[in-house]
Design a protein around this motif. Structure first.
Motif, short mmCIF file in Angstrom:
data_model
loop_
_atom_site.label_atom_id
_atom_site.label_comp_id
_atom_site.label_asym_id
_atom_site.label_seq_id
_atom_site.Cartn_x
_atom_site.Cartn_y
_atom_site.Cartn_z
N VAL A 53 -6.17 -8.96 -11.97
CA VAL A 53 -6.21 -9.65 -10.68
C VAL A 53 -5.02 -9.27 -9.81
O VAL A 53 -5.16 -9.14 -8.59
N ALA A 54 -3.86 -9.06 -10.40
CA ALA A 54 -2.69 -8.64 -9.62
C ALA A 54 -2.94 -7.27 -8.99
O ALA A 54 -2.58 -7.04 -7.83
N LYS A 55 -3.57 -6.37 -9.73
CA LYS A 55 -3.92 -5.05 -9.20
C LYS A 55 -4.95 -5.20 -8.07
O LYS A 55 -4.85 -4.52 -7.04
N LEU A 56 -5.93 -6.09 -8.25
CA LEU A 56 -6.91 -6.34 -7.21
C LEU A 56 -6.22 -6.83 -5.94
O LEU A 56 -6.50 -6.34 -4.84
N GLU A 57 -5.30 -7.77 -6.07
CA GLU A 57 -4.57 -8.28 -4.91
C GLU A 57 -3.80 -7.15 -4.23
O GLU A 57 -3.76 -7.05 -3.00
N ASP A 58 -3.19 -6.28 -5.03
CA ASP A 58 -2.46 -5.13 -4.47
C ASP A 58 -3.43 -4.19 -3.75
O ASP A 58 -3.11 -3.68 -2.68
N GLU A 62 -2.62 -3.72 2.80
CA GLU A 62 -2.79 -2.65 3.79
C GLU A 62 -2.28 -1.30 3.31
O GLU A 62 -2.60 -0.28 3.90
N ASN A 63 -1.49 -1.26 2.27
CA ASN A 63 -0.91 -0.01 1.80
C ASN A 63 -1.57 0.53 0.55
O ASN A 63 -1.02 1.39 -0.11
N SER A 64 -2.74 0.06 0.22
CA SER A 64 -3.37 0.45 -1.04
C SER A 64 -4.05 1.81 -0.94
O SER A 64 -4.46 2.25 0.12
N THR A 65 -4.18 2.46 -2.09
CA THR A 65 -4.93 3.72 -2.14
C THR A 65 -6.42 3.44 -1.98
O THR A 65 -7.17 4.32 -1.57
N VAL A 66 -6.85 2.23 -2.33
CA VAL A 66 -8.26 1.86 -2.15
C VAL A 66 -8.61 1.87 -0.66
O VAL A 66 -9.70 2.29 -0.27
N LEU A 67 -7.67 1.43 0.18
CA LEU A 67 -7.89 1.45 1.62
C LEU A 67 -8.15 2.87 2.10
O LEU A 67 -9.01 3.10 2.95
N GLU A 68 -7.45 3.83 1.53
CA GLU A 68 -7.67 5.23 1.88
C GLU A 68 -9.11 5.65 1.55
O GLU A 68 -9.75 6.35 2.34
#
Length: 113
Positions: A53-58, A62-68
């Motif tokens: 869950v902490a990784k999910l929150e990360d 806005e700075n996540s690699t998932v956003l990319e």
């Protein structure tokens, strides 16, 4: 972002999360009310997946690699003019009917134009 993160962490649980997310939507008369929050997404994920869950929150930051990855997907949607889901494009041809098996088969057999 949440779905991409869940898929990345626990691909086998993706569809359970996806279904729970849709089930959690408010009734149609309240559908436009804001309900998707980080807290609600992590709650649903903790009930339906084994993700960190902490990784999910990360990943929701806005700075996540998932956003990319989501931005890349969004760019492809715009570049290819995808207007509905599901959509199928074969060899550069967007199918008007994504369930037209004969056209899908013909375009695959024709190969690259």
């Amino acid at each position: 972002l949440a779905s991409e993160s869940v898929y990345k962490q626990d691909p086998d649980a993706f569809w359970d999360f996806h279904k729970a997310l849709y089930d959690a939507q408010p009734a149609s008369q309240q559908h436009d009310e804001a309900w998707v929050t980080v807290e609600r997404l992590t709650e649903i994920a903790s009930e339906t997946t084994s993700v960190d869950v902490a990784k999910l929150e990360d990943d929701l930051s806005e700075n996540s690699t998932v956003l990319e990855q989501v931005s890349l997907d969004d760019g492809l949607v715009k570049e290819h003019g995808v207007q509905f889901t599901p959509s199928i494009m074969i060899n550069g041809v967007m199918l008007e009917d994504p369930f037209d098996y004969e056209t899908i088969e013909r375009l695959i057999e024709q190969g690259t134009p």
